[in-house]
Structure formats: structure tokens, C-alpha cells
Design a protein around this motif. Structure first.
Motif, mmCIF file in Angstrom:
data_model
loop_
_atom_site.group_PDB
_atom_site.id
_atom_site.type_symbol
_atom_site.label_atom_id
_atom_site.label_comp_id
_atom_site.label_asym_id
_atom_site.label_seq_id
_atom_site.Cartn_x
_atom_site.Cartn_y
_atom_site.Cartn_z
ATOM 1 N N ALA A 257 0.845 -1.195 0.000
ATOM 2 C CA ALA A 257 0.000 0.000 0.000
ATOM 3 C C ALA A 257 0.882 1.249 0.000
ATOM 4 N N ALA A 258 0.506 2.209 -0.824
ATOM 5 C CA ALA A 258 1.254 3.462 -0.905
ATOM 6 C C ALA A 258 0.269 4.611 -1.028
ATOM 7 N N HIS A 259 0.744 5.818 -0.693
ATOM 8 C CA HIS A 259 -0.075 7.023 -0.849
ATOM 9 C C HIS A 259 0.840 8.189 -1.180
ATOM 10 N N HIS A 260 0.250 9.371 -1.413
ATOM 11 C CA HIS A 260 1.001 10.480 -1.991
ATOM 12 C C HIS A 260 1.689 11.386 -0.978
ATOM 13 N N LEU A 261 1.499 11.168 0.325
ATOM 14 C CA LEU A 261 2.132 12.023 1.327
ATOM 15 C C LEU A 261 3.482 11.422 1.718
ATOM 16 N N PRO A 269 6.210 6.849 1.568
ATOM 17 C CA PRO A 269 4.895 7.283 2.038
ATOM 18 C C PRO A 269 4.836 7.253 3.568
ATOM 19 N N ALA A 270 4.317 8.312 4.158
ATOM 20 C CA ALA A 270 4.356 8.473 5.611
ATOM 21 C C ALA A 270 3.660 7.322 6.323
ATOM 22 N N ASP A 271 4.313 6.792 7.340
ATOM 23 C CA ASP A 271 3.732 5.772 8.211
ATOM 24 C C ASP A 271 3.125 6.518 9.394
ATOM 25 N N THR A 272 1.830 6.770 9.344
ATOM 26 C CA THR A 272 1.181 7.679 10.277
ATOM 27 C C THR A 272 -0.117 7.082 10.787
#
Length: 349
Positions: A257-261, A269-272
Motif C-alpha cells: 500500500a502506498a499514498h502520496h504524502l 509514504p508516511a507511516d502515520t
């Protein structure tokens, strides 16, 4: 989505630009409103051609491919100056020099072209993002990236820019907010439109007078794919920006899974723990930067960062566990944020 409660209905226009849906609502007679809306559409299309990394001959791509000093437009110079300041304000968490990291994470084309690789396991159901490309980690150790400083130089008064060797800028984290803010200001000052709203994918600027009731802006629920509503924001003049990791997600080439932040401390991608953050203030670009920074930092670090900078914005975020956090003016929470009952509240200091 938005609406306005007033004695007469605002005229509404919609179009696609900057890889998002843009909504314009203007309180004016039809002829003036239609003319203004066409100018707004042209403005966004022009800035997309200038700043998109997906337009081959965009000014941004020409700058990224340049060597030495390059003359830039007034708009590029203004956005880079804003970005320079926000790097300092966010202690480097906002960092435009992440273009290569976005490509490596799978964001190498406009989002509608990579949606086919949308993650089959939503980020809301994952405990953590899986980090790590061993070869990249080794490379970073050998040549550490100082994420806390700008990677370009602007020659004052000349609109000349020089990028550090190897730098590729992505200005998507600031351009939408800047574009919304600038065109809203122009509509008020030049076209004398008394009340209106510009909404570019959740980056919103509204204005009105005492003759117009407050704008009612709906905050979407990050836990549903059907664009459900979590609550509302009410204001007459000001800005709202929302950022998060659930709407633009995909699977990278390794099925993760990836995202744009992108977190510039890891270039991943931030682990948040934060799924979505909404910020209310005066300026769209600043709200946009704060929302992204809070999402990248996560709840614990975000509160400390906001306190360190004595930030006065209303900031509300939702976490993977379903908790709602609010930091801002708690005395106006019920009035300005109807529908929200935060689990954690932090007053301004």
C-alpha cells in the motif's frame, strides 16, 4: 461538497483541472458569474500547464531538467518563495524535493492513470505501511539527504532559480492552495464579487459580507468509500484545507500500500496514525501545508509541532483507530464545527 445558506442562491460551476474537481460558487448576476467562472477555469488550466510534472513541457519540468540558473515566471517565483518559507515553518516536513520519491512509490503518472492499481487492502485496515527498499536505504546512509533545507536558490529581484544537482521538485503540495487563494482574491478585488467559494479538491477559500450567511462546508468521512459526511465547518470568510492518505492510494510495484504524502525523513509514504486532517484559517495555501504536515507527523508529533510554532489555526484530524483530535479554539468548536465531538481536545497556547 458545500452549500451556502442565504437569501439568494449562489450560481455553481464545476470543471476538472489540476487532476481534481474544481467547484466555483459565486453570488452575482448570471452574466457576471458565467464570465468569472470562465476566467477561473482558464486560471486553473494555465497553472496546471505551468506546474504539473505530468505535462512534458511544463515550466516545472523545464526547471527540473535545467542546469545552472534558469529564468522563471512570476507565478513560479512566487510559489517557490512560499515553499521556501513553509520548509522552515514545518521544520522540513514540507519538502518539494520529493519528486523522485513519488515516482519510486508508484506515483509516476496522473492519478486517474494509476487508480487501476488501487490497494485491495485499504490503509484504514493496516497497522502500518511496510517500509524499506534495501538498496535505497544503503544509498541514503552513504549520501544522507538534508530534508530540512530548500534544494534550490532564488536570486532576489531577478526571477532566476538554480536547483541543487539531482533535485527534482514536485509542487503539488502547495500549488492548488496557492491557486485557490490567488483567484479568490482577484474575484473579490477586481470583479467585486461580494460572496463566493472556490473549492479545488478540498482546498477551499470562501468570502462574504454581513448580508450573507455563513458558508457550510462538509467534511467527508475517511472511513467510507462513498464520500459520507463526518461533520461540517461553518465560516463566512477564510480558508479550509483537507489532506489525508485514504483518497489517493494505490499498490506499488511490490504490491504494498502506498499514498502520496511522502515523509522526507524516510523518502517513503508516511507511516502515520492519521487518516485525514482538516484545517481552518485565513489562507488556503497555509491551511494546505499544515494539513499535510499534521498527517505526515502523526498525532503525537503534530501536537508538539503546532505548539512549538504557537499556531492559531483550528486543526481537526481522524486516526486509524477512529479517534478524533481537535487543536484550536475550543470555545467556538460547537459553533464552527457542528457534528464533531472530538475525543481529544487541545486548546491554543
Amino acid at each position: 461538497m458545500s452549500r451556502i445558506e442565504q437569501v439568494y442562491r449562489a450560481l455553481r460551476f464545476r470543471f476538472q483541472a489540476m487532476n481534481t474537481s474544481v467547484e466555483v460558487q459565486l453570488c452575482a448576476d448570471r452574466e457576471q458569474a458565467e464570465h468569472a467562472a470562465s476566467l477561473v477555469k482558464n486560471w486553473f488550466e494555465t497553472q496546471e500547464q505551468r506546474f504539473s510534472r505530468f505535462v512534458d513541457d511544463s515550466e516545472l519540468n523545464r526547471l527540473n531538467n535545467s542546469s545552472g540558473w534558469m529564468p522563471v515566471s512570476a507565478a513560479m517565483d512566487e510559489v517557490l518563495s512560499l515553499a521556501y518559507g513553509y520548509i522552515g515553518q514545518t521544520e522540513g516536513i514540507f519538502q518539494p524535493g520529493i519528486s523522485q520519491a513519488l515516482r519510486l512509490s508508484g506515483y509516476h503518472a496522473s492519478f486517474e492513470k494509476i487508480q487501476g492499481r488501487a490497494s485491495s487492502q485499504p490503509l484504514t485496515e493496516r497497522d502500518h505501511l511496510i517500509h524499506g527498499r534495501e538498496t535505497e536505504a544503503v544509498s541514503r546512509e552513504q549520501d544522507p539527504f538534508d530534508y530540512s533545507r530548500p534544494t534550490w536558490i532564488q536570486r532576489e529581484g531577478s526571477r532566476m532559480v538554480h536547483l541543487d544537482p539531482g533535485t527534482e521538485l514536485d509542487l503539488g503540495g502547495i500549488v492548488k492552495g496557492w491557486a485557490v487563494e490567488r483567484i479568490a482574491d482577484w474575484l473579490q478585488k477586481k470583479m467585486k464579487i461580494a460572496a463566493g467559494m472556490i473549492n479545488a479538491g478540498g482546498d477551499i477559500q470562501v468570502w462574504g459580507t454581513s448580508d450573507h450567511s455563513q458558508w457550510v462546508l462538509e467534511v467527508t468521512d475517511p472511513f467510507t468509500q462513498e464520500q459520507g459526511i463526518s461533520g461540517e465547518v461553518r465560516l463566512r470568510n477564510g480558508a479550509v484545507a483537507t489532506s489525508g492518505i485514504t483518497r489517493r492510494q494505490w499498490q506499488d510495484n511490490n504490491g504494498r500500500a502506498a499514498h502520496h504524502l511522502i515523509d522526507p525523513r524516510t523518502m517513503e509514504p508516511a507511516d502515520t496514525d492519521i487518516l485525514q486532517c482538516t484545517v481552518v484559517g485565513k489562507h488556503t495555501s497555509q491551511c494546505e501545508i499544515i494539513a499535510k504536515t499534521v498527517c505526515i507527523l502523526g498525532s503525537g508529533e503534530a501536537v508538539k509541532w503546532l505548539n512549538r510554532h504557537y499556531d492559531r489555526h483550528d486543526v481537526l484530524w481522524m486516526t486509524r483507530e477512529g479517534s478524533v483530535y481537535f487543536r484550536g479554539n475550543t470555545t467556538t468548536l460547537a459553533e464552527c464545527w457542528p457534528g464533531f465531538d472530538p475525543d481529544h481536545r487541545f486548546s491554543l497556547i
